[in-house]
Design a protein around this motif. Structure first.
Motif, PDB file in Angstrom:
ATOM      1  N   VAL A 139       0.775  -1.322  -0.050  1.00  0.00           N
ATOM      2  CA  VAL A 139      -0.157  -0.042   0.025  1.00  0.00           C
ATOM      3  C   VAL A 139       0.774   1.241  -0.053  1.00  0.00           C
ATOM      4  N   ASP A 140       0.717   2.180  -1.086  1.00  0.00           N
ATOM      5  CA  ASP A 140       1.418   3.396  -0.965  1.00  0.00           C
ATOM      6  C   ASP A 140       0.297   4.381  -0.900  1.00  0.00           C
ATOM      7  N   PRO A 141       0.343   5.130   0.155  1.00  0.00           N
ATOM      8  CA  PRO A 141      -0.498   6.192   0.657  1.00  0.00           C
ATOM      9  C   PRO A 141      -0.566   7.684   0.013  1.00  0.00           C
ATOM     10  N   ASP A 142       0.666   7.597  -0.631  1.00  0.00           N
ATOM     11  CA  ASP A 142       1.133   9.037  -1.040  1.00  0.00           C
ATOM     12  C   ASP A 142       0.700   9.413  -2.470  1.00  0.00           C
ATOM     13  N   VAL A 143       0.225   8.321  -3.247  1.00  0.00           N
ATOM     14  CA  VAL A 143       0.192   8.597  -4.823  1.00  0.00           C
ATOM     15  C   VAL A 143      -1.414   8.979  -4.955  1.00  0.00           C
ATOM     16  N   LEU A 144      -1.747   9.619  -6.426  1.00  0.00           N
ATOM     17  CA  LEU A 144      -3.062   9.609  -6.658  1.00  0.00           C
ATOM     18  C   LEU A 144      -3.682   8.398  -7.290  1.00  0.00           C
ATOM     19  N   TYR A 145      -2.760   7.759  -7.991  1.00  0.00           N
ATOM     20  CA  TYR A 145      -3.175   6.448  -8.444  1.00  0.00           C
ATOM     21  C   TYR A 145      -1.980   5.532  -8.688  1.00  0.00           C
ATOM     22  N   VAL A 146      -2.367   4.102  -9.020  1.00  0.00           N
ATOM     23  CA  VAL A 146      -1.060   3.210  -9.341  1.00  0.00           C
ATOM     24  C   VAL A 146      -1.686   2.347 -10.199  1.00  0.00           C
ATOM     25  N   ASP A 147      -0.886   2.217 -11.450  1.00  0.00           N
ATOM     26  CA  ASP A 147      -1.151   1.416 -12.627  1.00  0.00           C
ATOM     27  C   ASP A 147      -0.166   0.207 -12.635  1.00  0.00           C
ATOM     28  N   ASN A 148      -0.681  -0.987 -12.441  1.00  0.00           N
ATOM     29  CA  ASN A 148      -0.021  -1.931 -12.526  1.00  0.00           C
ATOM     30  C   ASN A 148      -0.097  -2.837 -13.770  1.00  0.00           C
ATOM     31  N   GLY A 149      -0.622  -2.181 -14.874  1.00  0.00           N
ATOM     32  CA  GLY A 149      -1.215  -2.904 -16.095  1.00  0.00           C
ATOM     33  C   GLY A 149      -2.435  -3.156 -16.105  1.00  0.00           C
ATOM     34  N   GLN A 150      -2.885  -4.343 -15.711  1.00  0.00           N
ATOM     35  CA  GLN A 150      -4.094  -4.783 -15.686  1.00  0.00           C
ATOM     36  C   GLN A 150      -4.879  -4.385 -14.546  1.00  0.00           C
ATOM     37  N   PHE A 151      -4.248  -4.164 -13.464  1.00  0.00           N
ATOM     38  CA  PHE A 151      -5.000  -3.724 -12.077  1.00  0.00           C
ATOM     39  C   PHE A 151      -4.463  -2.402 -11.802  1.00  0.00           C
ATOM     40  N   LEU A 152      -5.427  -1.571 -11.551  1.00  0.00           N
ATOM     41  CA  LEU A 152      -5.421  -0.059 -11.195  1.00  0.00           C
ATOM     42  C   LEU A 152      -5.945   0.340  -9.972  1.00  0.00           C
TER      43      LEU A 152
END
Length: 312
Positions: A139-152
């Motif tokens: 879990v990264d609480p600092d970012v607006l979004y995380v893009d892992n490719g298939q799962f965001l």
């Protein structure tokens, strides 16, 4: 045409539900054609949305064949996920469907196991709970979004718009995404991240921690030029023992904790005073204004001046 299925779970947050519906429904390609077909799907005929109820035109079968599935946030992120929803999401993932969450929608998505071993985010207030309930998720609480490719995954509220615009750019390019951003009255790229919105009176410590007296002393001495040896001497331990205890109880090092506490205090001063940036940097223990600005931007994603304009 790209099909987006928005999954309305019980206790869905209306703002999070409406965000992908509005952003994707209004997206137009250069020739004027719609870029997306949007389906609102639910497990039951009627879904509790707090102040009102939602009657979705599609059941869980509507998830089948969608190119993207969006899981909006829910009021109670600890609510158990129904086996039918879990199986539907896992089946869609196995078919290669892109799945994204908004805000606390990360909790039901994590409950499927699809986020295990991946970096993810959620609303900053819920980040600790997501870590506790799903320790296999990074879990990264600092970012607006995380893009892992298939799962965001995205953070709270308006960060859902940021995520939708990011997916539009992936699907159709920057020009289409920029047009969608203008319709949403949003910048295509926002400066900074979720860290600038996180508020603590002080950097939290586990309740009953043996480090509490030392942390209180550190908060009272933020302006001092403290070294690791100074902190160890105050705690009455060796530097090696001090580092070990901090890692065990705080998940970080003493100096990293100190830097974070200084930035939190600087945020408070930027919000509540008209002191210059240089003066605030000195008040929280940075030897130079340049060092302060660099550390502040690395921590929050924005400059002290931008932070003050936003929150003062």
């Amino acid at each position: 045409m790209h099909t987006v299925a928005v999954l309305a779970l019980d206790q869905v947050i209306p703002f999070d539900l409406s965000t992908p519906i509005e952003v994707f429904s209004r997206t137009r390609l250069p020739d004027g054609r719609p870029g997306y077909q949007v389906r609102v799907c639910a497990e039951r005929d009627e879904v509790d949305a707090g102040a009102f109820a939602v009657r979705a035109p599609w059941n869980l079968e509507g998830l089948h064949g969608a190119d993207t599935i969006i899981v909006p946030g829910v009021t109670d992120p600890t609510a158990p996920l129904s086996p039918a929803v879990r199986d539907a999401l896992r089946s869609a993932a196995a078919d290669g469907t892109r799945i994204a969450s908004i805000c606390t929608g990360a909790f039901p998505l994590a409950a499927t196991g699809l986020l295990d071993g991946l970096r993810a985010t959620t609303h900053w207030r819920a980040a600790g709970l997501l870590t506790a309930l799903h320790p296999d998720v990074d879990v990264d609480p600092d970012v607006l979004y995380v893009d892992n490719g298939q799962f965001l995954t995205s953070a709270g509220a308006a960060a859902g718009v940021d995520l939708c615009l990011h997916m539009i750019r992936r699907d159709y390019g920057s020009a289409v995404a920029a047009d969608a951003a203008r319709l949403s009255v949003m910048p295509l790229e926002r400066e900074g991240g979720q860290a600038q919105f996180i508020v603590h009176d002080h950097v939290p410590a586990p309740q009953g921690s043996e480090l509490e007296p030392l942390l209180a002393w550190l908060r009272e001495n933020l302006a001092r030029d403290l070294t690791l040896a100074d902190i160890a001497a105050q705690s009455g331990t060796s530097t090696r023992t001090l580092i070990r205890r901090f890692r065990e109880q705080m998940g970080t090092t003493p100096l990293q904790w100190l830097h974070r506490a200084r930035i939190r205090q600087a945020q408070h001063l930027l919000e509540t005073t008209r002191h210059s940036v240089e003066r605030i940097g000195g008040q929280v223990g940075f030897g130079s204004a340049t060092t302060f600005r660099d550390r502040f931007k690395r921590t929050t994603g924005v400059s002290p001046q931008t932070y003050r304009r936003t929150f003062s």
